[in-house]
Design a protein around this motif. Structure first.
Motif, PDB file in Angstrom:
ATOM      1  N   ARG A 239       0.833  -1.203   0.000  1.00  0.00           N
ATOM      2  CA  ARG A 239       0.000   0.000   0.000  1.00  0.00           C
ATOM      3  C   ARG A 239       0.869   1.255   0.000  1.00  0.00           C
ATOM      4  O   ARG A 239       0.597   2.217  -0.724  1.00  0.00           O
ATOM      5  CB  ARG A 239      -0.926   0.002   1.211  1.00  0.00           C
ATOM      6  CG  ARG A 239      -1.925   1.161   1.185  1.00  0.00           C
ATOM      7  CD  ARG A 239      -2.837   1.182   2.388  1.00  0.00           C
ATOM      8  NE  ARG A 239      -2.101   1.436   3.608  1.00  0.00           N
ATOM      9  CZ  ARG A 239      -2.009   0.584   4.620  1.00  0.00           C
ATOM     10  NH1 ARG A 239      -2.608  -0.587   4.571  1.00  0.00           N
ATOM     11  NH2 ARG A 239      -1.317   0.887   5.701  1.00  0.00           N
ATOM     12  N   ARG A 240       1.927   1.246   0.805  1.00  0.00           N
ATOM     13  CA  ARG A 240       2.824   2.405   0.836  1.00  0.00           C
ATOM     14  C   ARG A 240       3.532   2.574  -0.505  1.00  0.00           C
ATOM     15  O   ARG A 240       3.762   3.701  -0.957  1.00  0.00           O
ATOM     16  CB  ARG A 240       3.843   2.254   1.970  1.00  0.00           C
ATOM     17  CG  ARG A 240       3.262   2.499   3.351  1.00  0.00           C
ATOM     18  CD  ARG A 240       4.362   2.722   4.379  1.00  0.00           C
ATOM     19  NE  ARG A 240       5.141   1.518   4.606  1.00  0.00           N
ATOM     20  CZ  ARG A 240       4.839   0.596   5.510  1.00  0.00           C
ATOM     21  NH1 ARG A 240       3.764   0.742   6.264  1.00  0.00           N
ATOM     22  NH2 ARG A 240       5.599  -0.468   5.672  1.00  0.00           N
ATOM     23  N   TRP A 241       3.867   1.450  -1.134  1.00  0.00           N
ATOM     24  CA  TRP A 241       4.530   1.519  -2.439  1.00  0.00           C
ATOM     25  C   TRP A 241       3.603   2.147  -3.480  1.00  0.00           C
ATOM     26  O   TRP A 241       4.018   3.018  -4.249  1.00  0.00           O
ATOM     27  CB  TRP A 241       4.948   0.109  -2.868  1.00  0.00           C
ATOM     28  CG  TRP A 241       5.710   0.060  -4.160  1.00  0.00           C
ATOM     29  CD1 TRP A 241       7.044   0.287  -4.343  1.00  0.00           C
ATOM     30  CD2 TRP A 241       5.168  -0.231  -5.454  1.00  0.00           C
ATOM     31  NE1 TRP A 241       7.373   0.154  -5.677  1.00  0.00           N
ATOM     32  CE2 TRP A 241       6.239  -0.164  -6.381  1.00  0.00           C
ATOM     33  CE3 TRP A 241       3.897  -0.544  -5.922  1.00  0.00           C
ATOM     34  CZ2 TRP A 241       6.067  -0.398  -7.741  1.00  0.00           C
ATOM     35  CZ3 TRP A 241       3.720  -0.771  -7.275  1.00  0.00           C
ATOM     36  CH2 TRP A 241       4.795  -0.701  -8.170  1.00  0.00           C
ATOM     37  N   LEU A 242       2.342   1.718  -3.488  1.00  0.00           N
ATOM     38  CA  LEU A 242       1.366   2.307  -4.412  1.00  0.00           C
ATOM     39  C   LEU A 242       1.176   3.798  -4.127  1.00  0.00           C
ATOM     40  O   LEU A 242       1.092   4.614  -5.053  1.00  0.00           O
ATOM     41  CB  LEU A 242       0.021   1.588  -4.293  1.00  0.00           C
ATOM     42  CG  LEU A 242      -0.161   0.280  -5.058  1.00  0.00           C
ATOM     43  CD1 LEU A 242      -1.528  -0.323  -4.753  1.00  0.00           C
ATOM     44  CD2 LEU A 242      -0.010   0.495  -6.553  1.00  0.00           C
ATOM     45  N   SER A 243       1.102   4.144  -2.853  1.00  0.00           N
ATOM     46  CA  SER A 243       0.917   5.552  -2.488  1.00  0.00           C
ATOM     47  C   SER A 243       2.087   6.399  -2.970  1.00  0.00           C
ATOM     48  O   SER A 243       1.906   7.551  -3.371  1.00  0.00           O
ATOM     49  CB  SER A 243       0.767   5.686  -0.971  1.00  0.00           C
ATOM     50  OG  SER A 243      -0.397   5.027  -0.516  1.00  0.00           O
ATOM     51  N   PHE A 254       8.459   8.273  -6.764  1.00  0.00           N
ATOM     52  CA  PHE A 254       9.668   7.603  -7.237  1.00  0.00           C
ATOM     53  C   PHE A 254      10.212   8.397  -8.415  1.00  0.00           C
ATOM     54  O   PHE A 254       9.466   8.816  -9.301  1.00  0.00           O
ATOM     55  CB  PHE A 254       9.365   6.173  -7.678  1.00  0.00           C
ATOM     56  CG  PHE A 254       9.050   5.228  -6.550  1.00  0.00           C
ATOM     57  CD1 PHE A 254      10.006   4.923  -5.594  1.00  0.00           C
ATOM     58  CD2 PHE A 254       7.800   4.644  -6.448  1.00  0.00           C
ATOM     59  CE1 PHE A 254       9.717   4.052  -4.547  1.00  0.00           C
ATOM     60  CE2 PHE A 254       7.496   3.776  -5.413  1.00  0.00           C
ATOM     61  CZ  PHE A 254       8.458   3.484  -4.456  1.00  0.00           C
ATOM     62  N   SER A 255      11.513   8.585  -8.446  1.00  0.00           N
ATOM     63  CA  SER A 255      12.105   9.400  -9.506  1.00  0.00           C
ATOM     64  C   SER A 255      12.351   8.614 -10.783  1.00  0.00           C
ATOM     65  O   SER A 255      12.505   9.196 -11.857  1.00  0.00           O
ATOM     66  CB  SER A 255      13.423  10.008  -9.026  1.00  0.00           C
ATOM     67  OG  SER A 255      14.343   8.982  -8.674  1.00  0.00           O
ATOM     68  N   ALA A 262      13.002  -1.555  -7.662  1.00  0.00           N
ATOM     69  CA  ALA A 262      13.824  -1.991  -6.530  1.00  0.00           C
ATOM     70  C   ALA A 262      13.017  -1.964  -5.236  1.00  0.00           C
ATOM     71  O   ALA A 262      13.102  -2.885  -4.413  1.00  0.00           O
ATOM     72  CB  ALA A 262      15.059  -1.104  -6.414  1.00  0.00           C
ATOM     73  N   ALA A 263      12.203  -0.915  -5.045  1.00  0.00           N
ATOM     74  CA  ALA A 263      11.387  -0.810  -3.830  1.00  0.00           C
ATOM     75  C   ALA A 263      10.273  -1.848  -3.820  1.00  0.00           C
ATOM     76  O   ALA A 263       9.871  -2.322  -2.753  1.00  0.00           O
ATOM     77  CB  ALA A 263      10.799   0.593  -3.722  1.00  0.00           C
TER      78      ALA A 263
END
Length: 465
Positions: A239-243, A254-255, A262-263
């Motif tokens: 969920r944090r990754w999607l956010s 994400f840049s 990777a994350a």
């Protein structure tokens, strides 16, 4: 339109038609054996916008230089004159046909995607974006969405329809033609300033659509952020990754696709370290999270202002709270003046009477006095108190605690917290019920981001027990 183009492409089935555009499934007889192909046609008519033609031509040029196993390969680009085009000039683009079904069709058929399926799709798409963005002249797709993703017969995901692709020869910082689909395209893209991270936002919106079954444009938003958390149960890390993909602020997204992949593969890379020299005190216990924020920084000028404000507030309150005493005293003086005075003194008595009326009228402003006192107390709390946050399994509280004063900001059940997020250069905002509560205005953005991460992680851990 004739069924045969250059006696090579035999049109079999019209797949789409929209304002002078047609997409056909065709057979390419120029290959041995003949193979299926996709033929995209654009009518050159008075209604055609010049930008549409530029985008069509750009798609052909970009595809011609791409070489990736999950991007349709370029085959041909041609034009058809008026005589053969039934009165219109047409431009044609031919590319490989990918047998399969679009993810949009899957959604419309009622398919739902699990978190693991969505992660697998995300990984495949990020690998494609790593290739596109990593070219010597990066290619931005600018229209990633379920209808442009094909689940092939080989169970692989293919990225199609480069009709909105950005011109890779445009210098950095220049504006692009504004394209994209509402709900999937980020704000900077609608400003005509798409960057590689814009494709990452579209990827995030697409994944949210897959995992919730709801179009991003139909989901609620808060501070330009898509709110999907309460529509589906996901692991906290995912969920944090999607956010992070869906961050409206480019600096917090994400840049690069490489960083995002990777994350996704290692959630520890999502962790935000505590900023150096931070004065936030945070302690974790088995059943409690305790946080004490530092006081606001203030100068001697702040102290002087508060002192003057205290004097003014005290005078205002005393003046308004004492009309009875003042009125009785002055009434007695006026009685003496009117009974035993000359004409001049009687005029003076009349003036004093007006003063009494003014004072008594001031009693109507008593709420203003209370407001002045409340504002002063609030300022005192902001300068001389600390915000204290305590989270337990069934209750949490946020309050300001000072030497002499203390007040509650919020108290409730942690399970009723809808969201908690850091607003850049502003504060941390908790959405509880139908209200929003702010704190941490004195913190830096790095401190706010770290603190939100720690609170959310603690809440997630408790909710999963």
């Amino acid at each position: 339109m004739p069924n045969s183009l250059y006696k090579r492409y035999f049109l079999e089935k019209k797949l789409a038609e929209n304002a002078g555009r047609e997409t056909w499934l065709a057979e390419d007889a120029g290959l041995d054996p003949p193979q299926k192909a996709i033929v995209k046609l654009l009518a050159f008519s008075p209604k055609l916008e010049w930008d549409e033609f530029k985008l069509f031509e750009r798609e052909a040029k970009v595809l011609q230089n791409l070489d990736h196993p999950r991007i349709p390969k370029y085959r041909d680009y041609f034009s058809i004159d008026r005589d053969r085009g039934e009165g219109l000039c047409w431009f044609g683009l031919v590319q490989d046909y990918i047998p399969g079904t679009s993810l949009q069709e899957k959604i419309e058929e009622g398919d739902r995607f699990s978190a693991e399926q969505v992660k697998a799709i995300a990984a495949q798409l990020l690998e494609i974006l790593i290739y596109l963005h990593g070219l010597d002249t990066p290619v931005l797709h600018r229209d990633i969405k379920p209808s442009n993703l094909i689940l092939g017969a080989d169970e692989q995901i293919y990225l199609v329809d480069f009709g909105a692709v950005a011109d890779p020869t445009v210098v950095e910082g220049a504006t692009f033609t504004v394209v994209g689909t509402a709900g999937y395209a980020p704000l900077e893209q609608f400003w005509g300033k798409a960057v590689p991270a814009s494709d990452l936002y579209a990827l995030g919106a697409t994944l949210v659509h897959l995992v919730t079954g709801i179009e991003p444009a139909s989901l609620p938003q808060n501070n330009l952020r898509i709110r999907f958390e309460d529509r589906v149960s996901l692991a906290p890390d995912f969920r944090r990754w999607l956010s992070r993909l869906l961050e409206p602020d480019l600096e917090r997204r994400f840049s690069s696709a490489t960083e995002a992949l990777a994350a996704l593969q290692d959630s520890s890379l999502l962790a935000i370290p505590k900023p150096d020299r931070s004065r936030i005190m945070l302690k974790k216990y088995p059943e409690k999270l305790s946080i004490v924020l530092p006081r606001n920084r203030f100068s001697w000028m702040d102290v002087v202002k508060l002192t003057l404000q205290a004097i003014a507030t005290s005078f205002w309150i005393v003046f308004l709270l004492s009309p009875t005493a003042i009125g009785l005293t002055l009434s007695f003086l006026i009685f003496l003046l009117l009974m035993f005075s000359t004409l001049n003194l009687k005029i003076l008595g009349f003036a004093v009477s007006l003063l009494i009326i003014t004072i008594w009228a001031g009693t109507k402003s008593f709420p203003e006095a209370r407001n002045a006192r409340a504002k002063f107390n609030l300022k005192m709390m902001e300068v001389f108190s600390r915000a204290v946050l305590d989270f337990h399994r069934d209750v949490f509280s946020i309050r300001r605690r000072g030497l002499l004063l203390s007040n509650w900001i919020l108290q409730g059940n942690p399970s009723q917290i809808k969201s908690i997020e850091a607003i850049p250069q502003e504060a941390i905002v908790i959405e509880y019920g139908d209200k929003f509560y702010k704190f941490g205005q004195q913190l830096t953005d790095s401190e706010r981001n770290w603190l939100v991460q720690e609170i959310q992680a603690w809440l997630d851990e408790r909710s999963n027990k």
